[in-house]
Design a protein around this motif. Structure first.
Motif, PDB file in Angstrom:
ATOM      1  N   SER A   1       0.850  -1.191   0.000  1.00  0.00           N
ATOM      2  CA  SER A   1       0.000   0.000   0.000  1.00  0.00           C
ATOM      3  C   SER A   1       0.889   1.246   0.000  1.00  0.00           C
ATOM      4  O   SER A   1       2.062   1.195   0.320  1.00  0.00           O
ATOM      5  CB  SER A   1      -0.914   0.008   1.222  1.00  0.00           C
ATOM      6  OG  SER A   1      -0.158   0.088   2.390  1.00  0.00           O
ATOM      7  N   GLN A   2       0.265   2.354  -0.391  1.00  0.00           N
ATOM      8  CA  GLN A   2       1.022   3.597  -0.499  1.00  0.00           C
ATOM      9  C   GLN A   2       0.960   4.387   0.803  1.00  0.00           C
ATOM     10  O   GLN A   2      -0.070   4.401   1.486  1.00  0.00           O
ATOM     11  CB  GLN A   2       0.442   4.458  -1.629  1.00  0.00           C
ATOM     12  CG  GLN A   2       0.473   3.787  -2.983  1.00  0.00           C
ATOM     13  CD  GLN A   2      -0.778   2.962  -3.250  1.00  0.00           C
ATOM     14  OE1 GLN A   2      -1.690   2.936  -2.443  1.00  0.00           O
ATOM     15  NE2 GLN A   2      -0.795   2.282  -4.393  1.00  0.00           N
ATOM     16  N   THR A  28       4.469   3.629  -4.634  1.00  0.00           N
ATOM     17  CA  THR A  28       3.991   3.999  -5.949  1.00  0.00           C
ATOM     18  C   THR A  28       5.159   4.581  -6.731  1.00  0.00           C
ATOM     19  O   THR A  28       6.172   4.958  -6.146  1.00  0.00           O
ATOM     20  CB  THR A  28       2.834   5.014  -5.867  1.00  0.00           C
ATOM     21  OG1 THR A  28       2.284   5.208  -7.175  1.00  0.00           O
ATOM     22  CG2 THR A  28       3.304   6.353  -5.326  1.00  0.00           C
ATOM     23  N   SER A  29       5.024   4.642  -8.050  1.00  0.00           N
ATOM     24  CA  SER A  29       6.093   5.232  -8.847  1.00  0.00           C
ATOM     25  C   SER A  29       5.512   6.316  -9.743  1.00  0.00           C
ATOM     26  O   SER A  29       4.341   6.276 -10.127  1.00  0.00           O
ATOM     27  CB  SER A  29       6.794   4.160  -9.688  1.00  0.00           C
ATOM     28  OG  SER A  29       5.866   3.522 -10.540  1.00  0.00           O
ATOM     29  N   PRO A  31       4.549   9.427  -9.182  1.00  0.00           N
ATOM     30  CA  PRO A  31       3.343  10.122  -8.757  1.00  0.00           C
ATOM     31  C   PRO A  31       3.384  11.591  -9.157  1.00  0.00           C
ATOM     32  O   PRO A  31       4.460  12.158  -9.365  1.00  0.00           O
ATOM     33  CB  PRO A  31       3.389   9.981  -7.235  1.00  0.00           C
ATOM     34  CG  PRO A  31       4.858   9.975  -6.936  1.00  0.00           C
ATOM     35  CD  PRO A  31       5.498   9.227  -8.081  1.00  0.00           C
ATOM     36  N   ARG A  72      10.129  10.113  -5.771  1.00  0.00           N
ATOM     37  CA  ARG A  72       9.124  10.123  -4.715  1.00  0.00           C
ATOM     38  C   ARG A  72       9.495  11.054  -3.577  1.00  0.00           C
ATOM     39  O   ARG A  72       9.082  10.859  -2.427  1.00  0.00           O
ATOM     40  CB  ARG A  72       8.922   8.688  -4.203  1.00  0.00           C
ATOM     41  CG  ARG A  72       8.231   7.800  -5.226  1.00  0.00           C
ATOM     42  CD  ARG A  72       8.286   6.338  -4.850  1.00  0.00           C
ATOM     43  NE  ARG A  72       9.624   5.796  -4.977  1.00  0.00           N
ATOM     44  CZ  ARG A  72       9.956   4.560  -4.637  1.00  0.00           C
ATOM     45  NH1 ARG A  72       9.054   3.745  -4.122  1.00  0.00           N
ATOM     46  NH2 ARG A  72      11.194   4.127  -4.791  1.00  0.00           N
ATOM     47  N   SER A  95      -2.081   9.683  -8.606  1.00  0.00           N
ATOM     48  CA  SER A  95      -1.607   8.791  -9.647  1.00  0.00           C
ATOM     49  C   SER A  95      -2.151   9.250 -10.990  1.00  0.00           C
ATOM     50  O   SER A  95      -3.325   9.598 -11.095  1.00  0.00           O
ATOM     51  CB  SER A  95      -2.062   7.362  -9.380  1.00  0.00           C
ATOM     52  OG  SER A  95      -1.823   6.555 -10.512  1.00  0.00           O
TER      53      SER A  95
END
Lengths: 113, 112
Positions: A1-2, A28-29, A31, A72, A95
Motif C-alpha cells: 500500500s502507499q 507507488t512510482s 506520482p 518520490r 496517480s
C-alpha cells in the motif's frame, strides 16, 4: 500500500531563517506531487506541483521554492522566511492512472516568529 | 477556469440530525468530483468520489451524487455523529497534471 510522510510535524522558525520541508511517498512510482498551504481557518492554496523529477510548476509567486530530486521526494524551501509564511503545509500525491484523487500527508505546522 | 463553491459554515447540528453540505462547480469538460474530510490537526482524507454524471459516491454513511445538469455534488448523511465533526472540502480534478480545485471548506460541529 502507499504511504506519504512529511517532516517535521511542527516547526518554529524566526523571520529571515531558511526553511526545508520534506515529503516522501512510498509504494507507488511516478506520482504527481503537490505542496499546499492552509492558513488558519482557511481553505487550501496550491503552491507547487510536479509531474516528474525536476519538473516543478509554481502556482503562486512568493518567496518559497520547491524541488523534486527523486521520483518520490518533494522538498519545499525558502531562503528567508516571512511572518506571512506561517501556516499548515500539506504534501499530497496522485496517480496519473486514476481519477486524480489526492492522498495527503499529515502536514507540517510552521510558525514564523 | 475551474471553480468550486461550497456552502458557507460553520454548521452546527445535534447528533442524529440530517446533514447536507452544498457544493456547486464550474469546469470545462468532464471533471471528477470529490469530498475530502479533515479532522483537527491532520491532513485531508478522501471521503468519496464520483467520476461521471449520475454516479453516486458513498462511504461511512455519507453520499453525494454527480449532477451534471445542475453542476452540483452535495454531501449528505442521514444521521450524523459527534465523530463526524470535521472540516469538509468539495473538490474537482481535471486532466491537467491531476490538479484539483478545492472549495473553501465547511466546518461541521456535531453536539451530543
Amino acid at each position: 500500500s502507499q504511504t506519504i510522510h512529511q517532516w517535521p510535524a511542527t516547526l518554529v522558525q524566526p523571520v529571515g531563517s531558511p526553511l526545508s520541508l520534506e515529503c516522501t511517498v512510498e509504494g507507488t512510482s511516478n506520482p504527481n506531487l503537490y505542496w499546499y498551504r492552509q492558513a488558519a481557518g482557511r481553505g487550501l492554496q496550491l503552491l507547487f506541483y510536479s509531474v516528474g523529477i525536476g519538473q516543478i510548476s509554481s502556482e503562486v509567486p512568493q518567496n518559497l521554492s520547491a524541488s523534486r530530486p527523486q521520483d518520490r521526494q518533494f522538498i519545499l524551501s525558502s531562503k528567508k522566511l516571512l511572518l506571512s509564511d506561517s501556516g499548515f503545509y500539506l504534501c499530497a500525491w496522485s496517480s496519473g492512472t486514476q481519477f486524480y484523487e489526492q492522498y495527503f500527508g499529515p502536514g507540517t505546522r510552521l510558525t514564523v516568529t | 477556469g475551474n471553480s468550486v463553491t461550497q456552502m458557507e459554515g460553520p454548521v452546527t447540528l445535534s447528533e442524529e440530525a440530517f446533514l447536507t453540505i452544498n457544493c456547486t462547480y464550474t469546469a470545462t469538460g468532464y471533471p471528477s468530483l470529490f469530498w475530502y474530510v479533515q479532522y483537527p490537526g491532520e491532513g485531508l482524507q478522501l471521503l468519496l468520489k464520483a467520476t461521471k454524471a449520475d454516479d453516486k459516491g458513498s462511504n461511512k454513511g455519507f453520499e453525494a451524487t454527480y449532477r451534471k445538469e445542475t453542476t452540483s455534488f452535495h454531501l449528505e448523511k442521514g444521521s450524523v455523529q459527534v465523530s463526524d465533526s470535521a472540516v469538509y472540502f468539495c473538490a474537482l480534478s481535471s486532466t491537467n497534471a491531476g490538479k484539483s480545485t478545492f472549495g473553501d471548506g465547511t466546518t461541521l460541529t456535531v453536539k451530543p
